[in-house]
Structure formats: C-alpha cells, structure tokens
Design an enzyme around this catalytic site. Structure first.
Site, short mmCIF file in Angstrom:
data_model
loop_
_atom_site.label_atom_id
_atom_site.label_comp_id
_atom_site.label_asym_id
_atom_site.label_seq_id
_atom_site.Cartn_x
_atom_site.Cartn_y
_atom_site.Cartn_z
N HIS A 106 0.83 -1.21 0.00
CA HIS A 106 0.00 0.00 0.00
C HIS A 106 0.87 1.26 0.00
CE1 HIS A 106 -4.37 -0.90 0.62
NE2 HIS A 106 -3.87 -2.11 0.71
N ARG A 107 1.90 1.25 0.83
CA ARG A 107 2.76 2.44 0.92
C ARG A 107 3.46 2.73 -0.40
NH1 ARG A 107 5.39 1.13 6.84
NH2 ARG A 107 3.75 2.11 8.11
N ALA A 108 3.93 1.68 -1.06
CA ALA A 108 4.65 1.86 -2.32
C ALA A 108 3.74 2.43 -3.40
CB ALA A 108 5.24 0.54 -2.77
#
Length: 412
Positions: free
Chosen positions: A282-284
């Site tokens: 999700h962060r990427a």
C-alpha cells in the site's frame, strides 16, 4: 485562443496497431484517437499526428497558415508525415521564450521526463499549458515551494486551459494544483489517451474524479470560454470485497490532488510478515507527497477545517478496533452495554462524516453476500459492518461498489 485537437491519443494511437486488449477492441467511433496534436489559432502546431493535413481538413481547418511547428517529445508511435507546406519542426530549449509575429508568446517548460512542455499566451492574454505524454513539471516538489518549472512561473498563473496526460500522470496534475497553475476555473483536458483505461464511460468517470475531461479528435476549444464543470463529490464511500481493487480505486480518486492525508486504520502487527507485506504494498503505491497517519481516532481528523483531502482505509478495521474497545467479542459484555456503546460510536462517526468540511474518500469491505460466518462473533462483525456501511453511505454524496476491479456507481 482557438484550439483544434487534431488528435488526442497516445503516441501509438488508440487502438494501438495489432493490440488485442479489450480497451483497444472497444476504441471505435469517437473512442478511436490519433496521436495528440494541437492547432492553435491556425498558426501554431504543437506536435504531429499521422496525416495532419487530413486531420485538419476533417475538423474544418487548413494547415496553410501554420508558421511554427513545435515538438514536445520523442515520438515512439507510428511514422508521422511532415507535409511540405509546414515549417521545419523544432524543439524549443527549456526556459526559452518565443514571441511569434501572430502575437502569441511561447515559453518552453522543463519537465521530469524526456520532452518539453509549452506555456502559450495568446494575443489577448489567455493562457494555456501543454505537456507531453508521461510528463510532469520538473524541479523540486512544489508543495509549499517555488513553481515546479523552476525559477519564475511561466506567465501569470493559473492557466485558463491545461492539456496533459491525466490518466498516465495524475500526480502531475496534483503538482500543478499545488503550484497554483491549476485552480478551480482552469479547464483541464486529458490528451495522450492510451489503452490503459477502457474508453467510454470508464474513461469519463476517472477523468471526472480528477476534475478533468476528454474530447474527441477534431474538437475545437476556446481558451477561457466558460464551461460548467460538475462539482466533485466531497464525501465518497468505496465498497468492495477482498482484493476487489477498492483501495486502488480510492487512491485513484485523489491521485490528481495535492497533499492528501492517508489514514491507515490497520495499525501494526508484530511478527506478522504477511501483514507487513500488505502494508508495504500500500505504501509503495501511494504518491510520495501524501502524508500517512496511523490511527482509528477519525473524529478529530474529520473535524479539521481548511485541511487537505482525507483518504480512510479502511472502515472495517476501524470497526474491529471499536468492537475491541466495547468488548463486543464477549457475549455477556455485548449484551450488557457493548451493543449500545458500539451503536453510539457508529452514530458519532456518521455525524462527523455529515459535518466534515474536508474532501473524504473512505474505503470499506462489503460483506454478507456469501457464506454465513460459523461463529457468533463472526456473524456479529458481519452485521455491524453492514450497519456501519449503511450509516456512512447515508452521509456520502457518492457511493461506489468495486467488483473484480470494475467500479459500479451506486449513488452520485
């Protein structure tokens, strides 16, 4: 200024030659697009499309008056024709400014990808910005800083019209908004449209969520002409099953806007490598300019004024935390006040969504369409999530359901 869109597609066009994908198969009629090229007041041509003279003729124009042909990017599509009557094509060095005999001024804007953007000011002061495919403004991030093009901003900002690759580079539109180059009155038109997004309704829906639109090849636009744009929904609920694409859809809806606050309600789980991998994925996927807040305390965030857009992912995890807090997993505690306490917390959240002044996109799981959970706790969670989704949906202008990566609009 009068602009004629001789082409609005990606360099390879739409459909792409010999491409068997579903988007290319559906790109027929007005959904078919030649490589993007823009004729400005009949005297300036930005980029070339295959068969430019014929494309101009179909739009009711001629290229005989063109005095300048400016290229914006290395062309990697089908071979283009250079009609004998056109001037030699050139690329203007970054930062250089041209004053045309027609009264137009053109400034080359540096980009973060190979190519050159062009800021054009018409004889009467109207302004447009044209960016090539896959490109955004160069330089350090403009969030709170100097103009993205570096140095002085190209003429007066904001622009009246911006033409750019909205579907491929929504973050470039976000940077322009943060820089003040795109404001509420700016007409944002998507060009360089390829087969990454299905044509027709899906393309219109995604562009509308970004505050943009697309036009067919041959369309003539008038810079500065008033055009009523439907207001963007301020509160949106995105529902979907596991791995349906609901989070990606929610992120897409805000990718063209700057300074988004991403609220992760899942927290951390020590020793759970699979959960850590999910969080990392999700962060990427999020733009680097977004700020992440890990909390289930949503009420203060919703109450903030003059704050950037808020993306909450997800309400199902918020509910898990709330049920933990009220002791919902214990039957006795649930009967002895737990159910009332949870209902009060859900009502508070729904009221906060109703009262918020922020743009909010919330994600939640849609459950209850399949197997009935085998345990009382599972059935309790399923029921309460259904009630939570209904309460929040009741306060949202737009509600979407994502099934197998396909978005269905339930409201708005």
């Amino acid at each position: 200024m009068e602009l004629t869109l001789l082409g609005t597609g990606a360099p390879a066009g739409l459909p792409r030659p010999d491409c068997p994908c579903a988007a290319c198969a559906a790109a027929v009629g007005t959904g078919a697009r030649a490589a993007t090229a823009v004729l400005v007041d009949g005297v300036l041509l930005l980029d070339l499309t295959p068969g430019p003279a014929l494309a101009a003729a179909r739009a009711g124009h001629s290229l005989h008056g063109v005095r300048h042909l400016l290229l914006s990017h290395p062309h990697d599509g089908p071979a283009v024709e250079f009609p004998a009557e056109l001037p030699a094509p050139v690329r203007v060095p970054d930062g250089q400014e041209l004053a045309l005999i027609s009264g137009h001024r053109v400034r080359a804007v540096s980009l973060d990808a190979p190519g050159t953007g062009y800021a054009v000011t018409g004889p009467h002061g109207d302004r447009l910005l044209y960016l090539p495919p896959g490109a955004g403004p160069a330089g350090p991030s403009p969030y709170g800083g100097p103009p993205a093009s570096g140095g002085d901003a190209p003429y007066d900002l904001p622009y009246d019209l911006v033409l750019l690759d909205v579907t491929g580079r929504p973050d470039a539109l976000a940077r322009l908004r943060a820089d003040g180059a795109v404001a509420a009155p700016t007409d944002v038109v998507a060009v360089h449209v390829g087969h990454e997004v299905p044509p027709g309704g899906e393309l219109r829906r995604r562009l509308a969520a970004a505050g943009a639109r697309a036009e067919a090849d041959g369309t003539t636009l008038h810079v500065g002409e008033y055009r009523e744009v439907p207001p963007l929904p301020r509160r949106t609920l995105v529902l979907g099953g596991a791995r349906s694409g609901k989070s990606a859809e929610a992120e897409r809806r805000l990718a063209a806007f700057p300074g988004v606050e991403y609220v992760a309600t899942g927290g951390t789980r020590d020793g759970d490598a699979e959960w850590a991998d999910r969080v990392a994925l999700h962060r990427a996927r999020r733009p680097a300019s977004w700020r992440t807040t890990e909390t289930c305390d949503l009420l203060p965030l919703l109450a903030e004024r003059d704050a950037p857009p808020l993306l909450v992912d997800c309400l199902a995890l918020w509910l898990t935390d709330a049920m933990d807090t009220v002791g919902a997993w214990d039957d006795a505690r649930w009967r002895d006040g737990g159910a009332r306490a949870l209902a009060a917390r859900v009502a508070e959240l729904a009221e906060a969504v109703r009262a918020t002044r922020r743009t909010v996109v919330a994600v939640s799981n849609e459950t209850g369409s399949g197997v009935v959970p085998a345990t009382p706790a599972g059935r309790r969670f399923r029921d309460e999530l259904g009630r939570l989704n209904a309460a929040v949906a009741g306060e949202c202008e737009q509600v979407l359901l994502v099934v197998a990566g396909t978005v269905q609009r339930l409201r708005g």
